[in-house]
Design a protein around this motif. Structure first.
Motif, mmCIF file in Angstrom:
data_model
loop_
_atom_site.group_PDB
_atom_site.id
_atom_site.type_symbol
_atom_site.label_atom_id
_atom_site.label_comp_id
_atom_site.label_asym_id
_atom_site.label_seq_id
_atom_site.Cartn_x
_atom_site.Cartn_y
_atom_site.Cartn_z
ATOM 1 N N LEU A 64 23.293 52.533 34.571
ATOM 2 C CA LEU A 64 22.503 51.918 33.506
ATOM 3 C C LEU A 64 22.014 50.534 33.911
ATOM 4 C CD1 LEU A 64 24.640 52.844 30.360
ATOM 5 C CD2 LEU A 64 22.508 53.903 31.106
ATOM 6 N N SER A 65 20.832 50.205 33.434
ATOM 7 C CA SER A 65 20.270 48.884 33.693
ATOM 8 C C SER A 65 19.405 48.496 32.498
ATOM 9 C CB SER A 65 19.414 48.895 34.959
ATOM 10 O OG SER A 65 18.231 49.663 34.746
ATOM 11 N N ASN A 66 18.854 47.324 32.532
ATOM 12 C CA ASN A 66 17.984 46.877 31.446
ATOM 13 C C ASN A 66 16.566 47.421 31.580
ATOM 14 O OD1 ASN A 66 19.948 45.320 30.117
ATOM 15 N ND2 ASN A 66 19.618 43.605 31.515
ATOM 16 N N GLN A 67 16.278 48.066 32.707
ATOM 17 C CA GLN A 67 14.908 48.512 32.938
ATOM 18 C C GLN A 67 14.766 50.021 33.090
ATOM 19 O OE1 GLN A 67 13.827 46.171 36.389
ATOM 20 N NE2 GLN A 67 13.001 44.527 35.123
ATOM 21 N N TYR A 68 15.691 50.651 33.814
ATOM 22 C CA TYR A 68 15.511 52.063 34.145
ATOM 23 C C TYR A 68 16.693 52.875 33.639
ATOM 24 C CZ TYR A 68 14.116 56.160 36.864
ATOM 25 O OH TYR A 68 13.713 57.417 37.239
ATOM 26 N N ASN A 69 16.487 53.558 32.536
ATOM 27 C CA ASN A 69 17.549 54.349 31.915
ATOM 28 C C ASN A 69 17.025 55.721 31.527
ATOM 29 O OD1 ASN A 69 19.732 52.447 31.898
ATOM 30 N ND2 ASN A 69 18.581 51.281 30.382
ATOM 31 N N PRO A 70 17.909 56.657 31.231
ATOM 32 C CA PRO A 70 17.431 57.973 30.798
ATOM 33 C C PRO A 70 16.693 57.883 29.468
ATOM 34 C CG PRO A 70 19.796 57.776 30.453
ATOM 35 C CD PRO A 70 19.381 56.582 31.262
ATOM 36 N N ASP A 71 15.767 58.816 29.279
ATOM 37 C CA ASP A 71 15.086 58.930 27.986
ATOM 38 C C ASP A 71 15.958 59.713 27.016
ATOM 39 O OD1 ASP A 71 12.412 57.763 28.743
ATOM 40 O OD2 ASP A 71 12.542 59.391 30.207
ATOM 41 N N ILE A 72 16.679 60.701 27.557
ATOM 42 C CA ILE A 72 17.523 61.584 26.748
ATOM 43 C C ILE A 72 18.847 61.789 27.469
ATOM 44 C CG2 ILE A 72 17.768 63.906 25.763
ATOM 45 C CD1 ILE A 72 14.721 64.078 25.644
ATOM 46 N N ILE A 73 19.940 61.781 26.713
ATOM 47 C CA ILE A 73 21.242 62.111 27.293
ATOM 48 C C ILE A 73 21.909 63.213 26.492
ATOM 49 C CG2 ILE A 73 22.351 60.213 26.021
ATOM 50 C CD1 ILE A 73 24.444 60.119 28.288
ATOM 51 N N PHE A 74 22.418 64.227 27.196
ATOM 52 C CA PHE A 74 23.296 65.239 26.614
ATOM 53 C C PHE A 74 24.717 64.733 26.860
ATOM 54 C CE2 PHE A 74 19.432 67.511 27.024
ATOM 55 C CZ PHE A 74 19.480 68.668 26.255
ATOM 56 N N LEU A 75 25.485 64.526 25.812
ATOM 57 C CA LEU A 75 26.756 63.820 25.944
ATOM 58 C C LEU A 75 27.915 64.562 25.286
ATOM 59 C CD1 LEU A 75 28.450 61.252 26.579
ATOM 60 C CD2 LEU A 75 27.534 60.251 24.470
ATOM 61 N N ASP A 76 28.962 64.798 26.071
ATOM 62 C CA ASP A 76 30.200 65.375 25.548
ATOM 63 C C ASP A 76 31.072 64.248 24.995
ATOM 64 O OD1 ASP A 76 32.396 66.997 25.024
ATOM 65 O OD2 ASP A 76 33.148 66.875 27.071
#
Length: 227
Positions: A56-68
């Motif tokens: 994770l960063s302040n600029q490049y992160n996922p748009d969507i996360i599937f999370l358990d």
């Protein structure tokens, strides 16, 4: 076609799949790969919170996360589980769309997660076949919230009980069901034991089991499909 630019770069939709079982992240990835225009998706699989969180960063992160929700903890960052991670993402990276998948079936727990996280989608894993995964993904892409059938039924039932709307009440009941003592709950929630006892007594009064022990309280909650 007048808006078309020959050299325009198409930025792929970034999707992160986070589950501690590689077979599950692989199955989610396979579902997504079956969708139309999947070439515009960049899918990344993670099997530990550490591997995901450190990207994770302040600029490049996922748009969507599937999370358990039931992920092992990341001790260095003091992230207890997937639920805790979801709360962090909501606070620090609110643009990330969260799709929660879980084996948990406790109605009060599910209600608590939805109230605290407000995920874009929530699925019980027993509901989540390939078609359901694809449907969920398409709904989130269309900017529509989606909860599986079981999750919807849980919300409808739990919301009928006013005492469940209070976050402290929910925390007390959930921890009581896990056999925490009043002292342990007090330390965890940073409230007095007298407050815990008063709230527990109030709930027992509502359920017409005044004077009964906490074991009976949990049994009644289970019979009412709240636990």
């Amino acid at each position: 076609m007048k808006n078309y630019k020959p050299n325009q770069m198409i930025i792929p939709l970034r999707i992160s799949l986070l589950d501690d079982h590689p077979a599950i992240t692989d199955s989610y990835s396979n579902c997504i790969s079956c969708m139309t225009h999947c070439e515009n998706f960049k899918v990344s699989c993670f099997n530990t919170i550490e591997d995901f969180y450190d990207t994770l960063s302040n600029q490049y992160n996922p748009d969507i996360i599937f999370l358990d929700l039931s992920m092992p903890s990341y001790l260095k960052e003091k992230i207890e589980d997937g639920f805790h991670l979801a709360k962090i993402l909501r606070k620090k990276f609110p643009a990330i769309k969260i799709i929660i998948l879980t084996m948990h079936t406790s109605p009060l727990y599910i209600y608590d997660v939805i109230e605290k996280i407000r995920p874009e989608a929530f699925l019980i894993k027993s509901d989540a076949d390939a078609n359901e995964i694809i449907k969920t993904f398409e709904m989130v892409l269309a900017k529509k919230r989606y909860y599986s059938k079981t999750a919807e039924c849980v919300l409808e039932n739990v919301s009928k009980h006013a005492f469940c709307h209070d976050e402290i009440n929910r925390n007390i009941l959930l921890m009581t069901s896990e056999r925490y003592t009043s002292k342990e709950i007090s330390e965890k929630l940073q409230i007095s034991t007298s407050t815990i006892e008063k709230r527990t007594a109030m709930i027992k009064q509502i359920l017409n089991i005044e004077g009964q022990n906490n074991k009976t309280l949990i049994e009644i909650l289970k019979k009412s499909n709240l636990m």
